[in-house]
Scaffold this motif. Structure first.
Motif, PDB file in Angstrom:
ATOM      1  N   LYS A   2      35.620  35.578  39.664  1.00 48.63           N
ATOM      2  CA  LYS A   2      36.980  36.198  40.452  1.00 48.63           C
ATOM      3  C   LYS A   2      38.268  36.122  39.832  1.00 48.63           C
ATOM      4  O   LYS A   2      38.515  34.986  38.992  1.00 48.63           O
ATOM      5  CB  LYS A   2      36.873  35.567  41.767  1.00 48.63           C
ATOM      6  N   PRO A   3      39.110  36.984  39.903  1.00 50.95           N
ATOM      7  CA  PRO A   3      38.788  38.295  40.227  1.00 50.95           C
ATOM      8  C   PRO A   3      38.368  39.001  39.271  1.00 50.95           C
ATOM      9  O   PRO A   3      38.402  39.040  38.256  1.00 50.95           O
ATOM     10  CB  PRO A   3      40.402  38.732  40.527  1.00 50.95           C
ATOM     11  N   GLN A  36      41.690  32.489  43.852  1.00 47.00           N
ATOM     12  CA  GLN A  36      41.318  33.672  43.044  1.00 47.00           C
ATOM     13  C   GLN A  36      40.757  34.505  44.176  1.00 47.00           C
ATOM     14  O   GLN A  36      40.901  35.845  43.759  1.00 47.00           O
ATOM     15  CB  GLN A  36      39.969  32.983  42.086  1.00 47.00           C
ATOM     16  N   SER A  69      41.139  26.588  42.989  1.00 48.59           N
ATOM     17  CA  SER A  69      40.825  27.710  42.327  1.00 48.59           C
ATOM     18  C   SER A  69      40.172  28.917  43.208  1.00 48.59           C
ATOM     19  O   SER A  69      40.383  30.189  43.140  1.00 48.59           O
ATOM     20  CB  SER A  69      39.756  27.348  41.366  1.00 48.59           C
ATOM     21  N   HIS A  70      39.178  28.445  44.208  1.00 40.78           N
ATOM     22  CA  HIS A  70      38.572  29.245  44.952  1.00 40.78           C
ATOM     23  C   HIS A  70      39.397  29.897  45.822  1.00 40.78           C
ATOM     24  O   HIS A  70      39.579  31.338  46.046  1.00 40.78           O
ATOM     25  CB  HIS A  70      37.392  28.588  45.647  1.00 40.78           C
ATOM     26  N   ASN A  88      46.897  40.441  37.329  1.00 43.95           N
ATOM     27  CA  ASN A  88      46.054  39.927  35.942  1.00 43.95           C
ATOM     28  C   ASN A  88      47.002  38.623  35.459  1.00 43.95           C
ATOM     29  O   ASN A  88      46.311  37.904  35.301  1.00 43.95           O
ATOM     30  CB  ASN A  88      46.075  41.008  34.701  1.00 43.95           C
ATOM     31  N   THR A 130      31.884  33.988  41.367  1.00 47.03           N
ATOM     32  CA  THR A 130      32.519  32.443  41.586  1.00 47.03           C
ATOM     33  C   THR A 130      34.045  32.513  41.185  1.00 47.03           C
ATOM     34  O   THR A 130      34.417  33.359  40.316  1.00 47.03           O
ATOM     35  CB  THR A 130      31.932  31.580  40.885  1.00 47.03           C
ATOM     36  N   ALA A 131      34.730  31.661  41.877  1.00 46.26           N
ATOM     37  CA  ALA A 131      35.992  31.624  41.471  1.00 46.26           C
ATOM     38  C   ALA A 131      36.230  30.575  40.291  1.00 46.26           C
ATOM     39  O   ALA A 131      37.379  30.497  39.642  1.00 46.26           O
ATOM     40  CB  ALA A 131      36.869  31.257  42.707  1.00 46.26           C
ATOM     41  N   LYS A 132      35.131  29.868  40.134  1.00 45.24           N
ATOM     42  CA  LYS A 132      35.343  28.865  39.160  1.00 45.24           C
ATOM     43  C   LYS A 132      34.999  29.251  37.726  1.00 45.24           C
ATOM     44  O   LYS A 132      33.867  30.013  37.439  1.00 45.24           O
ATOM     45  CB  LYS A 132      34.262  27.664  39.578  1.00 45.24           C
ATOM     46  N   ASP A 133      35.942  28.923  37.020  1.00 45.63           N
ATOM     47  CA  ASP A 133      35.837  29.579  35.560  1.00 45.63           C
ATOM     48  C   ASP A 133      35.419  28.389  34.732  1.00 45.63           C
ATOM     49  O   ASP A 133      36.083  28.045  33.803  1.00 45.63           O
ATOM     50  CB  ASP A 133      37.021  30.287  35.130  1.00 45.63           C
ATOM     51  N   MET A 165      30.435  29.985  46.224  1.00 45.02           N
ATOM     52  CA  MET A 165      31.089  28.967  47.111  1.00 45.02           C
ATOM     53  C   MET A 165      30.906  29.506  48.557  1.00 45.02           C
ATOM     54  O   MET A 165      31.952  30.368  48.829  1.00 45.02           O
ATOM     55  CB  MET A 165      32.453  28.655  46.959  1.00 45.02           C
ATOM     56  N   ARG A 206      44.527  30.613  36.102  1.00 45.62           N
ATOM     57  CA  ARG A 206      43.250  29.907  35.341  1.00 45.62           C
ATOM     58  C   ARG A 206      43.806  28.877  34.574  1.00 45.62           C
ATOM     59  O   ARG A 206      43.147  27.685  34.587  1.00 45.62           O
ATOM     60  CB  ARG A 206      42.536  30.831  34.956  1.00 45.62           C
ATOM     61  N   GLU A 229      38.916  22.617  42.331  1.00 42.20           N
ATOM     62  CA  GLU A 229      38.028  23.660  42.612  1.00 42.20           C
ATOM     63  C   GLU A 229      38.332  24.665  43.852  1.00 42.20           C
ATOM     64  O   GLU A 229      38.101  25.759  43.835  1.00 42.20           O
ATOM     65  CB  GLU A 229      36.595  23.089  42.773  1.00 42.20           C
ATOM     66  N   ASP A 248      44.906  38.821  26.413  1.00 44.64           N
ATOM     67  CA  ASP A 248      45.394  38.901  27.595  1.00 44.64           C
ATOM     68  C   ASP A 248      45.540  40.385  27.577  1.00 44.64           C
ATOM     69  O   ASP A 248      45.856  41.137  26.770  1.00 44.64           O
ATOM     70  CB  ASP A 248      46.752  38.107  27.511  1.00 44.64           C
ATOM     71  N   VAL A 249      45.270  40.892  28.857  1.00 45.80           N
ATOM     72  CA  VAL A 249      45.199  42.258  29.118  1.00 45.80           C
ATOM     73  C   VAL A 249      46.489  43.009  28.429  1.00 45.80           C
ATOM     74  O   VAL A 249      46.381  44.255  28.036  1.00 45.80           O
ATOM     75  CB  VAL A 249      44.722  42.558  30.650  1.00 45.80           C
ATOM     76  N   GLU A 302      39.226  44.365  29.898  1.00 42.43           N
ATOM     77  CA  GLU A 302      38.627  43.240  30.241  1.00 42.43           C
ATOM     78  C   GLU A 302      36.955  43.216  29.890  1.00 42.43           C
ATOM     79  O   GLU A 302      36.441  42.103  29.596  1.00 42.43           O
ATOM     80  CB  GLU A 302      38.878  42.905  31.706  1.00 42.43           C
ATOM     81  N   SER A 341      46.663  35.843  37.953  1.00 41.92           N
ATOM     82  CA  SER A 341      45.176  35.423  37.656  1.00 41.92           C
ATOM     83  C   SER A 341      45.175  34.518  36.435  1.00 41.92           C
ATOM     84  O   SER A 341      44.681  33.372  36.323  1.00 41.92           O
ATOM     85  CB  SER A 341      44.073  36.582  37.775  1.00 41.92           C
ATOM     86  N   GLN A 342      45.576  34.991  35.452  1.00 44.78           N
ATOM     87  CA  GLN A 342      45.649  34.086  34.343  1.00 44.78           C
ATOM     88  C   GLN A 342      46.312  32.911  34.349  1.00 44.78           C
ATOM     89  O   GLN A 342      45.758  31.761  33.906  1.00 44.78           O
ATOM     90  CB  GLN A 342      46.125  35.112  33.006  1.00 44.78           C
TER      91      GLN A 342
END
Lengths: 238, 423
Positions: A114-115, B221, B217-218, B256, A92-95, A66, B263, B214, A197-198, A189, B259-260
């Motif tokens: 990302k991240p 993240q 998200s961007h 973490n 990408t940030a999109k998962d 992006m 998401r 989206e 989960d970590v 990871e 971030s989780q």
């Protein structure tokens, strides 16, 4: 040109193009990769990135999908159309699985969400470069250890060590990021991905590292893996 | 029942009813007209007889049919019409309908009763034939008009059905715009236009929402990626004390989790907005077996005993990624909350997926289990979204998700009914 140092396939002088629009991330990634021995060129827009990718030869291109003035996927397609030999890692940030598949279909070699941890990017880069440069024959040297990443094989002075799949991934990740202190999160990871989960996997990781160490020591390998309390693990051959 | 057949049914029923009533009414009407004409005829005959009586004496006035029949009477009577049945001596002695008029006339000071008769037969036959042919004509006309009507409406309604067909295949996430048929009928073209506008609006909204998730998200993240990269850097510094490392570790863990969380929330929003459209018949058995293999080391690590019973080739129509998220979150839940050394039951049949694990009872009400951000106070580091996601995905596909706890065996059990409720 590839120069090997004692820790195996150290990529001194490997040329990397980093296309990322976020300045702090670009700087951080660039500095880290340079510290790893890569020669890094950066671009902050799609246009600039496309120009550089067109004008110079790179061993690997790391591209954010992006970008403010374009979609990284188009660059991937353009490079593939020119049959460029550069490896491509999409960031990408999109998962989304769909995006990942589209990207890999378009010809990218790998996909990073990302991240991400910087050692993770290093490991992906190394893997892409190994595949590009050596095909399935890559061999990594780390002290008395010799690893064949594509065959999941490792030996100490001619004797094979039997490792489980995850132990092998763990070892390869440590070897790839030699002399770097790796956080438990980064290792977990890399080895287990999203499966855990970590926070849950730290103790799990401890058991795995313990087993790996035991196997390596039993095979006559010096104790290369150091534990830093509260921080993580460090692979050091000297 | 379609519009056509419904219309045809009503039309034909009405036509039949009209034909029935019409037949009776028409016959009665014709019959009445005929009687009226016959009565006029008879009256004329009586008048003619009266004139003849006045010209000549009665005795010489007769004919073979005895019609008119003349007799002398003492008192004059009012004229009277009546229907009588007479035996027809010529035709097998069948009774025949006859109209009769009895009237008294006076001639030469003498009162006569004159009886004239006229059989109905031709007239009645005529009335019947006319009624029948008119009714047949009417029914034919109706049938024809129904056929024409049906054909016409099939033609006229064609754009309408085409529009409905198009509407059924509209997919907001697909790139192509639906094209509703244009019609020169104002109402239909209005309908098409309105639907076109509506789907365009919906699509815009859908894309906006999709774009928003989206972008969110961007945008979220990316700073996380920056922070993560900076922490990775910091970790390499040689001046850090052990305490510094612990702080770093905590920051990394929090990052973490963030971030989780991000998401999971985005995934929830996407499932809610139906942004996962690519459904495929998925071999759930394979996917489950694969996921279980992935989690086996974690189960082993917690010394859990796995009891697996997976039927082969159980298929479910679902998006692959969502199915993965669903199974992963259920298994993750077992690893996280399952008792050390307990049992894990994984069972897949054609009708249900059941996952069991041993553990203490829930620290909150069962009904809250699938709510967002509900978590075990003893495990504050979890996101509290995993099971909410499972629930959301099950809801999205109309699958029933039930939770139960068996106190005796201290066993939690999650069951997903695979037979969709709607079927």
């Amino acid at each position: 040109m590839l120069l090997k140092n004692q820790a195996g396939d150290y990529p001194n002088g490997m040329k990397i193009l980093l296309i990322e629009d976020e300045p702090p991330l670009r700087t951080a990634v660039c500095t880290y990769l340079e510290g790893e021995g890569y020669t890094v060129t950066t671009a902050d827009t799609f246009r600039q990135g496309a120009e550089k990718a067109h004008d110079y030869d790179y061993d690997c291109i790391v591209v954010d999908l992006m970008l403010p003035d374009g979609n990284g996927l188009d660059l991937v397609r353009a490079l593939k159309n020119r049959q460029s030999s550069a490896g491509i890692i999409m960031v990408t940030a999109k998962d989304a699985l769909a995006d990942k598949l589209t990207g890999l279909d378009a010809g990218a070699d790998d996909y990073l969400t990302k991240p991400f941890h910087l050692p993770e990017l290093n490991a992906r880069l190394r893997s892409v470069l190994r595949r590009r440069l050596f095909g399935g024959q890559a061999q990594v040297q780390a002290g008395v250890l010799t690893l064949w990443p594509d065959q999941q094989r490792v030996c100490v002075q001619g004797t094979d060590i039997k490792l489980t799949g995850k132990e092998y991934e763990l070892l390869l990740f440590l070897v790839t990021n030699v002399n770097r202190l790796l956080s438990k999160s980064a290792i977990a990871e890399h080895v287990w991905g999203d499966a855990m989960d970590v926070a849950d996997s730290h103790e799990f990781l401890y058991t795995h590292v313990k087993n790996l160490r035991r196997k390596l020591l039993a095979a006559g390998c010096p104790d290369y893996i150091q534990t830093r309390y509260g921080a993580g693990y460090l692979f050091k051959t000297t | 029942m379609s519009l056509y057949s419904q219309t045809a049914r009503y039309l034909l029923l009405t036509a039949f009813f009209i034909a029935l009533v019409g037949a009776i009414g028409f016959y009665t009407f014709i019959h009445q007209r005929i009687r009226h004409e016959v009565d006029e005829l008879l009256t004329g005959q009586v008048e003619r007889t009266e004139r003849r009586l006045q010209q000549r004496p009665a005795g010489r006035l007769y004919d073979l049919d005895d019609n008119p029949h003349i007799e002398r009477i003492a008192q004059p009577r009012p004229a009277e019409f009546s229907d009588v049945l007479l035996i027809d001596s010529l035709d097998n002695n069948d009774p025949i309908d006859v109209r009769q008029l009895q009237a008294t006339v006076t001639a030469h000071g003498q009162t006569y009763l004159i009886t004239v008769r006229q059989p109905y037969f031709e007239f009645n036959e005529l009335a019947r034939e006319m009624s029948v042919s008119v009714i047949i004509g009417f029914l034919l006309l109706m049938a024809l008009s129904v056929i024409i009507g049906l054909w016409l409406s099939r033609r006229l309604w064609h754009p309408f059905y085409e529009t409905i067909r198009q509407l059924g295949s509209v997919r907001l996430d697909a790139g192509n715009e639906p094209s509703f048929p244009q019609s020169n009928i104002r109402e239909f073209s209005l309908l098409s236009q309105s639907l076109q506008d509506l789907t365009q609006k919906l699509r815009r909204q859908f894309l906006l929402q999709k774009q928003f998730t989206e972008n969110a998200s961007h945008e979220l993240q990316t700073p996380l990626a920056v922070a993560s990269a900076e922490l990775d850097f910091l970790l390499q510094s040689s001046h850090l004390t052990e305490a510094d490392h612990i702080h770093l570790q905590r920051a990394t863990n929090a990052l973490n989790r963030l971030s989780q969380l991000n998401r999971s929330l985005l995934l929830l929003a996407q499932v809610e907005n139906n942004q996962f459209a690519r459904n495929e018949p998925l071999n759930l058995s394979d996917l489950l077996a694969q996921s279980v293999t992935e989690y086996e080391p974690f189960f082993e690590h917690k010394h859990m005993e796995i009891k697996e019973a997976i039927w082969p080739d159980v298929y479910l129509r679902i998006n692959r990624q969502l199915a993965g998220v669903m199974l992963t979150n259920l298994l993750k839940n077992v690893v996280r909350h399952g008792r050390l050394g307990g049992c894990v039951g994984i069972e897949l049949t054609a009708s249900a997926l059941t996952i069991r694990n041993n553990g203490s009872p829930l620290p909150f009400a069962d009904s809250q289990l699938f709510n967002r951000f509900v978590k075990d106070p003893a495990r504050p580091d979890s996101t509290g979204l995993g099971l909410a996601l499972v629930k959301q995905i099950c809801d999205r596909y109309g699958l029933s998700l039930t939770y139960s706890y068996e106190a005796k065996r201290e066993e939690h059990s999650f069951r997903i009914g695979l037979l969709k409720e709607s079927e």
